[in-house]
Structures are given as structure tokens and as C-alpha cells.
Motif scaffolding. Structure first.
Motif, short mmCIF file in Angstrom:
data_model
loop_
_atom_site.label_atom_id
_atom_site.label_comp_id
_atom_site.label_asym_id
_atom_site.label_seq_id
_atom_site.Cartn_x
_atom_site.Cartn_y
_atom_site.Cartn_z
N SER A 81 0.78 -1.23 0.00
CA SER A 81 0.00 0.00 0.00
C SER A 81 0.82 1.30 0.00
N ASN A 107 -1.03 -6.98 -0.85
CA ASN A 107 -2.02 -6.04 -1.39
C ASN A 107 -2.92 -5.45 -0.31
N ALA A 109 -5.43 -1.67 0.60
CA ALA A 109 -6.06 -0.43 0.14
C ALA A 109 -5.18 0.77 0.45
N ASP A 119 -7.25 -4.76 -0.68
CA ASP A 119 -7.73 -4.72 -2.06
C ASP A 119 -6.48 -4.66 -2.94
N GLN A 121 -5.62 -2.19 -5.17
CA GLN A 121 -5.41 -0.88 -5.77
C GLN A 121 -3.92 -0.51 -5.81
N ASP A 122 -3.16 -0.91 -4.79
CA ASP A 122 -1.76 -0.48 -4.70
C ASP A 122 -0.93 -0.95 -5.89
N SER A 125 -2.21 0.08 -9.40
CA SER A 125 -1.85 1.46 -9.75
C SER A 125 -0.40 1.58 -10.20
N LYS A 317 -10.61 -6.02 -7.42
CA LYS A 317 -10.54 -5.20 -6.21
C LYS A 317 -9.74 -3.93 -6.46
N ASP A 318 -10.12 -3.19 -7.48
CA ASP A 318 -9.48 -1.91 -7.76
C ASP A 318 -10.41 -1.12 -8.63
N SER A 320 -10.27 2.41 -11.38
CA SER A 320 -9.65 3.59 -11.96
C SER A 320 -10.66 4.72 -11.81
N GLY A 326 -12.54 -1.05 -13.25
CA GLY A 326 -11.25 -1.57 -12.81
C GLY A 326 -10.29 -1.72 -13.97
N LEU A 352 -13.38 -3.61 -2.06
CA LEU A 352 -12.44 -2.52 -1.78
C LEU A 352 -12.30 -2.34 -0.27
#
Lengths: 382, 85
Positions: A81, A107, A109, A119, A121-122, A125, A317-318, A320, A326, A352
Motif C-alpha cells: 500500500s 495487497n 487499500a 484490495d 489498488q496499490d 496502480s 478489487k481496484d 480507476s 477496474g 475494496l
């Protein structure tokens, strides 16, 4: 081979031990901390011969890994993260300098609001940083993937760093039976690291120097060509590993796809929930495609596997933010671009910030898609 | 030339990049005030202070005009003068 019941974090640490790493530089962050703690303990008790560098931040952790790798050391770090976000500029430096560093990302958030749960996202991204990204489903796969990552990254045809992504808590803090291969088996599989370039005071070179507009683009092009070569290397490393351990891996995992009319697509541990759901639905028309390699993204294989399917549903689990879907959904759509007859496509944002994604949620997605849902949706939104 | 990761085998190639053009102020050394302490020579981050037999001069091909030499000089012998073209 010994079977142990361990957390995903311990599985990663055991893999690093088996790989006889030279330098580890890491900074603690939930839910990765147990990886670096286990490795620190290994180093302190002499269970590994690696030098463990205690750094003051993730920015420094990656910087230390870059320096160590540039001297020809096999190098490891782990983060999560905010830590991965703090490494961001160095991620490009590591890949641009073509250093085969291996990292585990637990992983989690991203803030704000502050959230320590899972989630993806890390690392999603960070998809354009020029790293190979492998998303694992189980603790066993986490161990196996770290070992394979060194073999892939250190291949002189490739020389691209690798990120092994395992879901925070769902894997890092959950016990599962894990086979730990014998050391001599891994020594056979993973020869000692032979750097393509290394810093040596007796024969000085400059690494990571300057490129002006007349050359910069070509370096980026070379990076793209190198990561394209890793398609074959990831498959070969997974196949060879299978010969030694009985566990084979590839770019994608196909589950119940032979007669599938509806294909669910996801990454990481959520695939386990999907498999459970599909087993209870017991319907041969519904299958799962698990994306293991998100970078490089296996576009051609995805296209081949999905071209005759009726309906595709991505669960990830992400998001944009601003596009409203996602990243995996975008990649899947891009992979199918220009087909004469495209499957209907749906993309779902789920889980998320650690919200549970249950078998009922997955069954709900299947029902929705069966009824003709297309476009983007959210699972379990209040 | 595109080398792996942009590495350069030939050392000292940074000397090919002349950075003197970045300068706004140039150091002018007044040798009558100089006590030959070497502070400017030690502190210059670009090795642009040239020191020979107690005489000091500035390598203007690389001096970026940062003024560290002038700040560190204990006798105020180095004056920063606006470059005029």
C-alpha cells in the motif's frame, strides 16, 4: 519436501530463504510486516546469510535494493500500500536500470480514508512501472512464485524486476498447508545470480545515467521488448518448476473453461472464492479465467480463450477513479478489441478496503450476467 | 547508443556535458584577499575551483555559479558578479 501450515507471509520468507538472497532491505508496513520480521529473524539467527539492511522508509528500501542489485547481489524487499506508493519513483529506476530485484507486495487499500485491509489498488496502480506483476491465489503459490520470479527476472534476455502480489490478510495472515521444497531442489532450479552488469571499483562503469531526447525513447522500447520476452520465460519457469515439484504455473489459469459460455475473470485469492462458488453451482457452462500475470498482460492468450464465449464478467478489487471501472476490465476489453463477434462484457468492482466478497456475491454476479447485465457494476455497495 | 539499462562503460563522460552555461553569477577571485586556506576548493561541488601553487582560478566551462565558494571564503575574497552577454 516438508509440509507446514503457515501464513502467506511466512511462505514468502521461506521462499526468500530458499533463494539464498544476498541483500534484503525492507521497512515494516501492515500487512507485510510479518514478511520482513521473519526475514530479519532468519538473518539475526544465521538461518540465511543475507545482509539485512534496516532502512528508514520504503523509498530507501528500494534505493538500497537498487544499489545492492547494481553490485551484482540477489536482492529482495517486501512492502504494501502506502509503502509501495512511497517507492513509486524508484520502481521506474529499478526497471529502467534493468535490475532483477524481486519484491513481495501484500495487497492493501490506499489512504484516505486510512484502511489497512485488502484490495489490489496499490499494485494495480503501479502497473506501468515496468515490473513483472504476478498475482497469487494461495500461500503455496506465493512461495512458488517468489522462487520463479528470480529465475524469470535474472534471465539475461529479460532483466526486468518482479513483483509477487499476495492479498493482504486473506493470504498474509491466513494459515494454509504449504509444501516447502528441499534446498537442493531449488539450487538445481535457481542457479546463483550472474549479473549482466555490475559495479566494480577495478573496472568502473556508470549505471542509470542520462539519456536526452535523442535516445530516451529507445530505452523504453527496449524495456517493452524485454518484458515481451518474459511471456515465454514465465511459462517456461512455471513448467520447469512443475517438473520438480508437481506444481505447474502459467500466465493464466483456466478453470472449467472447456464448455464455458460465461467466464468469470479475476486475480489473486478471490479466484479461490470463485472456484468454491462454481463448484457449488455445478454448472459446466460457467468457468473461471484467473489472470496470474497482469504484467506482462497476456493479451493474445486472453483473446484466444474468450473469443467464442457468450459472456465475460470481470470481478476485481481496484477502480480507476474517473474511468469508473477496474484496470483488469479495461485490459480484458482491450484484448478483445476488433473481434468479429465480441462476448458481452461486464466489470464488477468488489472488495475494496477489505470488504468481504462471499460465494453469494459471486453467485449474484453470475445471475446478473445471465440476465444480460453489461457494463460496470459494484458488488456489495451499501 | 542504447545500452542495457543505459550503462556507460567509458568513465568520465560527464566532462562532455559543459554546465557553465547554466550560470547567472560568476565567481571572481580577488587574490589580494586570498589566504590560501583552500576552503573554496574543498567546498566546490563541481571541482570548478582550480588551485595551483597558491593561485586560484575558476573553470568557467563547468562552474554553475552556485556561490558556495563565495559563501565559504573566510576573507570575502570571492565576489559573485552578474554574467552579462
Amino acid at each position: 519436501m516438508a509440509t507446514d501450515v503457515i501464513h502467506g507471509s511466512k511462505a514468502v520468507a521461506e521462499a526468500v530463504k530458499l533463494c539464498d538472497v544476498d541483500v534484503i532491505a525492507a521497512y515494516p508496513i501492515t500487512p507485510q510486516t510479518r514478511i520482513s520480521e521473519s526475514l530479519a529473524k532468519f538473518a539475526a539467527t544465521g538461518a540465511i546469510r543475507a545482509e539485512y539492511i534496516k532502512v528508514e522508509s520504503e523509498h530507501s528500501a528500494m534505493s538500497a535494493c537498487i544499489g545492492a542489485s547494481a553490485t551484482g547481489a540477489r536482492t529482495f524487499t517486501a512492502t504494501s500500500s502506502q509503502g509501495l506508493a512511497y517507492m513509486f519513483e524508484l520502481l521506474f529506476v529499478a526497471s529502467g536500470m534493468r535490475l532483477p530485484i524481486v519484491m513481495a507486495n501484500a495487497n492493501r487499500a490506499l489512504s484516505a480514508p486510512l484502511n489497512i485491509w485488502n484490495d489490489q489498488q496499490d499494485s494495480v496502480s503501479a502497473r506501468d512501472c515496468g515490473w513483472i506483476q504476478i498475482y497469487v491465489e494461495t500461500n503455496q503459490e506465493a512461495l512458488d512464485s517468489v522462487i520463479q520470479a528470480y529465475r524469470i527476472s535474472e534471465n539475461h534476455e529479460i532483466l526486468i524486476p518482479s513483483m509477487v502480489c499476495l492479498d493482504g490478510y486473506v493470504l498474509t495472515h491466513t494459515m494454509e498447508p504449504v509444501d516447502i521444497p528441499e534446498q537442493d531442489l531449488i539450487e538445481k532450479y535457481l542457479p546463483p545470480f550472474k549479473p549482466a552488469l555490475s559495479l566494480d571499483p577495478d573496472s568502473p562503469i556508470t549505471l542509470g545515467a542520462f539519456a536526452n531526447p535523442s535516445t530516451y525513447m529507445e530505452f523504453r522500447y527496449e524495456q517493452q521488448k524485454a518484458i515481451e520476452r518474459s511471456f515465454k520465460a514465465i511459462e517456461a519457469a512455471g513448467k520447469e518448476y512443475g517438473k520438480l515439484t508437481g506444481r505447474e504455473y502459467g500466465l493464466l489459469e483456466e478453470y472449467n473453461l472447456d464448455d464455458a459460455e460465461i467466464v468469470l475473470i479475476t486475480m489473486g485469492s478471490l479466484a479461490g472464492t470463485v472456484k468454491e462458488t462454481l463448484a457449488s453451482l455445478n454448472d459446466r457452462r460457467i468457468g473461471l479465467l484467473r489472470v496470474r500475470a497482469f504484467r506482462p498482460f497476456p493479451k493474445d492468450d486472453v483473446r484466444r480463450l474468450l473469443k467464442d464465449v457468450d459472456k465475460v464478467a470481470v470481478i476485481e478489487k481496484d477502480i480507476s477513479v474517473g474511468l469508473g471501472e477496474g484496470a483488469l476490465f479495461s485490459e480484458i476489453k482491450s484484448s478483445l478489441y476488433g473481434l468479429d463477434s465480441q462476448p458481452s462484457m461486464a466489470g464488477f468492482i468488489a472488495g475494496l478496503g477489505g470488504r468481504d466478497v462471499t460465494p453469494e456475491d459471486i453467485a449474484g454476479v453470475v445471475k446478473k450476467v445471465e440476465k444480460g447485465f453489461e457494463g460496470t457494476g459494484w458488488v456489495g455497495l451499501k | 547508443m542504447v545500452t542495457l539499462g543505459g550503462h556507460i562503460k567509458e568513465t568520465g563522460s560527464t566532462t562532455k556535458t559543459k554546465t557553465g552555461g547554466w550560470r547567472t553569477f560568476k565567481p571572481v577571485i580577488h587574490m589580494d584577499k586570498c589566504v590560501d586556506c583552500g576552503c573554496c576548493w574543498i567546498f566546490c561541488p563541481d571541482m570548478s575551483i582550480l588551485r595551483k601553487d597558491g593561485e586560484y582560478s575558476v573553470d568557467l566551462e563547468y562552474c554553475k555559479g552556485c556561490g558556495i565558494c563565495s559563501r565559504e571564503c573566510p576573507t570575502g575574497a570571492i565576489e559573485m558578479v552578474l554574467e552579462e552577454k
